[in-house]
Design a protein around this motif. Sequence first.
Motif, PDB file in Angstrom:
ATOM      1  N   LEU A  66       0.830  -1.049  -0.096  1.00 34.89           N
ATOM      2  CA  LEU A  66       0.072   0.055  -0.076  1.00 34.89           C
ATOM      3  C   LEU A  66       0.976   1.174  -0.055  1.00 34.89           C
ATOM      4  CD1 LEU A  66      -2.915  -1.043   2.775  1.00 34.89           C
ATOM      5  CD2 LEU A  66      -2.942  -1.121   0.144  1.00 34.89           C
ATOM      6  N   LEU A  69       2.353   1.582  -3.681  1.00 31.82           N
ATOM      7  CA  LEU A  69       1.220   2.306  -4.496  1.00 31.82           C
ATOM      8  C   LEU A  69       1.060   3.873  -4.166  1.00 31.82           C
ATOM      9  CD1 LEU A  69      -1.088  -0.951  -4.545  1.00 31.82           C
ATOM     10  CD2 LEU A  69       0.162   0.121  -6.574  1.00 31.82           C
ATOM     11  N   LYS A  73       1.396   6.855  -6.830  1.00 29.16           N
ATOM     12  CA  LYS A  73       0.360   7.675  -7.298  1.00 29.16           C
ATOM     13  C   LYS A  73       0.773   9.187  -7.251  1.00 29.16           C
ATOM     14  CE  LYS A  73      -3.764   8.967  -8.318  1.00 29.16           C
ATOM     15  NZ  LYS A  73      -4.046   8.880  -9.714  1.00 29.16           N
TER      16      LYS A  73
ATOM     17  N   LEU B 154      -3.228 -12.015  -4.077  1.00 36.39           N
ATOM     18  CA  LEU B 154      -2.178 -10.943  -4.589  1.00 36.39           C
ATOM     19  C   LEU B 154      -1.022 -11.174  -5.356  1.00 36.39           C
ATOM     20  CD1 LEU B 154      -2.315  -8.475  -1.540  1.00 36.39           C
ATOM     21  CD2 LEU B 154      -3.314  -8.305  -3.316  1.00 36.39           C
ATOM     22  N   LEU B 233      -9.574  -7.653   2.515  1.00 35.96           N
ATOM     23  CA  LEU B 233      -8.028  -7.137   2.076  1.00 35.96           C
ATOM     24  C   LEU B 233      -7.796  -7.055   0.580  1.00 35.96           C
ATOM     25  CD1 LEU B 233      -6.029  -6.708   4.342  1.00 35.96           C
ATOM     26  CD2 LEU B 233      -5.004  -8.656   3.906  1.00 35.96           C
ATOM     27  N   LEU B 236      -9.251  -3.940  -0.687  1.00 34.39           N
ATOM     28  CA  LEU B 236      -8.476  -2.957  -0.109  1.00 34.39           C
ATOM     29  C   LEU B 236      -7.254  -2.412  -1.239  1.00 34.39           C
ATOM     30  CD1 LEU B 236      -8.542  -0.770   2.403  1.00 34.39           C
ATOM     31  CD2 LEU B 236      -6.728  -2.599   3.176  1.00 34.39           C
ATOM     32  N   VAL B 237      -6.539  -3.518  -1.316  1.00 36.09           N
ATOM     33  CA  VAL B 237      -5.492  -3.573  -2.333  1.00 36.09           C
ATOM     34  C   VAL B 237      -5.894  -3.171  -3.455  1.00 36.09           C
ATOM     35  CG1 VAL B 237      -3.441  -4.422  -2.949  1.00 36.09           C
ATOM     36  CG2 VAL B 237      -3.921  -4.900  -0.731  1.00 36.09           C
ATOM     37  N   PHE B 240      -6.297   0.536  -4.083  1.00 42.20           N
ATOM     38  CA  PHE B 240      -5.019   1.235  -4.473  1.00 42.20           C
ATOM     39  C   PHE B 240      -4.739   1.056  -5.601  1.00 42.20           C
ATOM     40  CE2 PHE B 240      -3.300   3.394  -0.607  1.00 42.20           C
ATOM     41  CZ  PHE B 240      -4.422   3.166   0.411  1.00 42.20           C
ATOM     42  N   MET B 241      -4.810  -0.133  -5.835  1.00 38.79           N
ATOM     43  CA  MET B 241      -4.252  -0.467  -7.421  1.00 38.79           C
ATOM     44  C   MET B 241      -4.931   0.109  -8.505  1.00 38.79           C
ATOM     45  SD  MET B 241      -2.940  -4.265  -7.733  1.00 38.79           S
ATOM     46  CE  MET B 241      -2.228  -5.100  -6.384  1.00 38.79           C
ATOM     47  N   GLN B 243      -6.513   3.234  -8.229  1.00 38.55           N
ATOM     48  CA  GLN B 243      -6.055   4.486  -8.078  1.00 38.55           C
ATOM     49  C   GLN B 243      -4.660   4.793  -8.922  1.00 38.55           C
ATOM     50  OE1 GLN B 243      -7.754   6.808  -7.959  1.00 38.55           O
ATOM     51  NE2 GLN B 243      -7.381   8.195  -5.908  1.00 38.55           N
ATOM     52  N   THR B 244      -3.815   3.631  -8.448  1.00 38.70           N
ATOM     53  CA  THR B 244      -2.712   4.080  -9.443  1.00 38.70           C
ATOM     54  C   THR B 244      -2.126   3.746 -10.549  1.00 38.70           C
ATOM     55  OG1 THR B 244      -1.809   3.725  -6.906  1.00 38.70           O
ATOM     56  CG2 THR B 244       0.185   3.677  -8.437  1.00 38.70           C
ATOM     57  N   LEU B 245      -2.763   2.484 -11.098  1.00 36.46           N
ATOM     58  CA  LEU B 245      -2.299   1.888 -12.366  1.00 36.46           C
ATOM     59  C   LEU B 245      -3.234   2.383 -13.201  1.00 36.46           C
ATOM     60  CD1 LEU B 245      -1.361  -1.576 -10.940  1.00 36.46           C
ATOM     61  CD2 LEU B 245       0.042   0.264 -11.449  1.00 36.46           C
ATOM     62  N   ARG B 248      -6.442   8.230 -14.021  1.00 40.03           N
ATOM     63  CA  ARG B 248      -7.716   8.814 -13.854  1.00 40.03           C
ATOM     64  C   ARG B 248      -7.532  10.509 -14.410  1.00 40.03           C
ATOM     65  NH1 ARG B 248     -10.022   6.513  -9.209  1.00 40.03           N
ATOM     66  NH2 ARG B 248     -10.547   4.500  -9.593  1.00 40.03           N
ATOM     67  N   PRO B 250      -8.816  14.039 -16.012  1.00 41.85           N
ATOM     68  CA  PRO B 250     -10.071  14.636 -15.711  1.00 41.85           C
ATOM     69  C   PRO B 250     -10.998  14.883 -16.890  1.00 41.85           C
ATOM     70  CG  PRO B 250      -8.089  16.305 -15.898  1.00 41.85           C
ATOM     71  CD  PRO B 250      -7.559  14.685 -15.982  1.00 41.85           C
TER      72      PRO B 250
END
Lengths: 86, 256
Positions: A66, A69, A73, B154, B233, B236-237, B240-241, B243-245, B248, B250
Motif C-alpha cells: 500500500l 502504491l 500515485k 495478490l 483485504l 482494499l489493495v 489502491f491499485m 487509483q495508481t495503475l 484517472r 479529468p
Amino acid sequence: MTTLHFMILMLVAIGGTGVVLTRNPATQAIVASLYGLLLAILFVALQAPDVALSALVVSVIVMPLLTLLALAKVRDYQLEQRSQKQ
Amino acid sequence: MKVGTRRLLFIPAALGLGALLLWGVAGLRGFGHYDGAYGLLLNHTAVAERHATNVVMAVTFDYRGFDTLGEEFMLFAAIFGVALLLREERTEIEQTPDDELPGRAVSHTSDAIRAVGVMFVGITALFGMYLTIHGHLTPGGGFQGGVVVASALLLIYLASDYKSFRRIVSKTWIQPLEAIGMAGFVMVGLLGPLQDAAFLENVLPLGRSGNLFSAGIIPLANIAVGMAVTFGLVLLVNDFMEQTLLIRAPRQLGHR
C-alpha cells in the motif's frame, strides 16, 4: 531471558533503528517489510504463534504494497502537475 | 519554539522517560513466570468446557466473541472508508495506461517469476484455508488464515500483469463474498437466540476435543471471519491499485 531471546531482541532493535534511519520512502517500505519479518520471528520465540502469523502477512506484504502504491500515485500526480504547468 | 531549543528540551524529557521505562521493565516477572489469575484458570477449564485445544481461539470466538464482532466491523468500516475515498469521481474518467492500448504489446513478466507464482498460488491458498479451518485445534484461525489466502490472491498480480489480475479478481464476485463473510459471523451469533440462549453463545454440539468437527460454533465463526478478511483485504489493495495503475484523467467539457 535466554541467549536466543537476547539475540532476536538485538536484531529487532537494530532493524528498528534501520527503518528510522532510512530516509527515502520507497526504500523505507522495503526495510519495514524486513523489520516485519524480524518481528514475526520474535513473536514465535516468545511463544505467540497467532500474533506472528498475522504480523507476518500484514506487515511484510500488505503495508509495503500500500505504501509503494501510494508513493507511485503521488509521484505520477507531481509529474502531471509539472507537465501541465509547462 | 526553535528547533535547537526543542532538541535541548528533548534530552531531560528522554532521560525521565528512559528512567521510568527501565524501572517498569525491571519490575516485570521473568519470561515464563506468569502470575496473573485468568491465564491459569483458562488453562484448567477452557479445553474441558469448550473442547477446543487452541485456548486463544476459545477466548476470542467464544468467551469474548462479542469483542471479535466489534473488530470485524472495525475492519469493515476501514475498507468501506478506503473504497469511499478512492472512488471514481464525477470529474475523472478511467483510462487504461498508454502501454496497454490495443495494438501495443504489454511488457512481458519474466518467466521465472511466473513459474514461481504459479507454483505458490495454489499452495498458499490451500495453507490459508487449512489455517482457517483448523483454528480451534492449532495456532491460526480466521484472521490468520484469511490474510494468507489474501496474499495468495495478490500473488496472482505479482506473477502476471494487472489486466489478468483484474479479470480474475473482479469486483463482481469479491464484494458479495466479503459481505457474506461479514454477515455470516452475525448469523452464527444468531444461532444462540434461536435456541433460547445468549447471542454468540456456543449452542452447537461440542464433539470430542481434537476432532475437526468439534468446539461448536468456533469453526463456523472462523470460516466466516476468514472469508470476510480475505476478500476485504483484496478489495482494499484493489482500490489502491486502481487509483495508481489506471490513469484517472479529468473529464473534458463535451466529452461523454
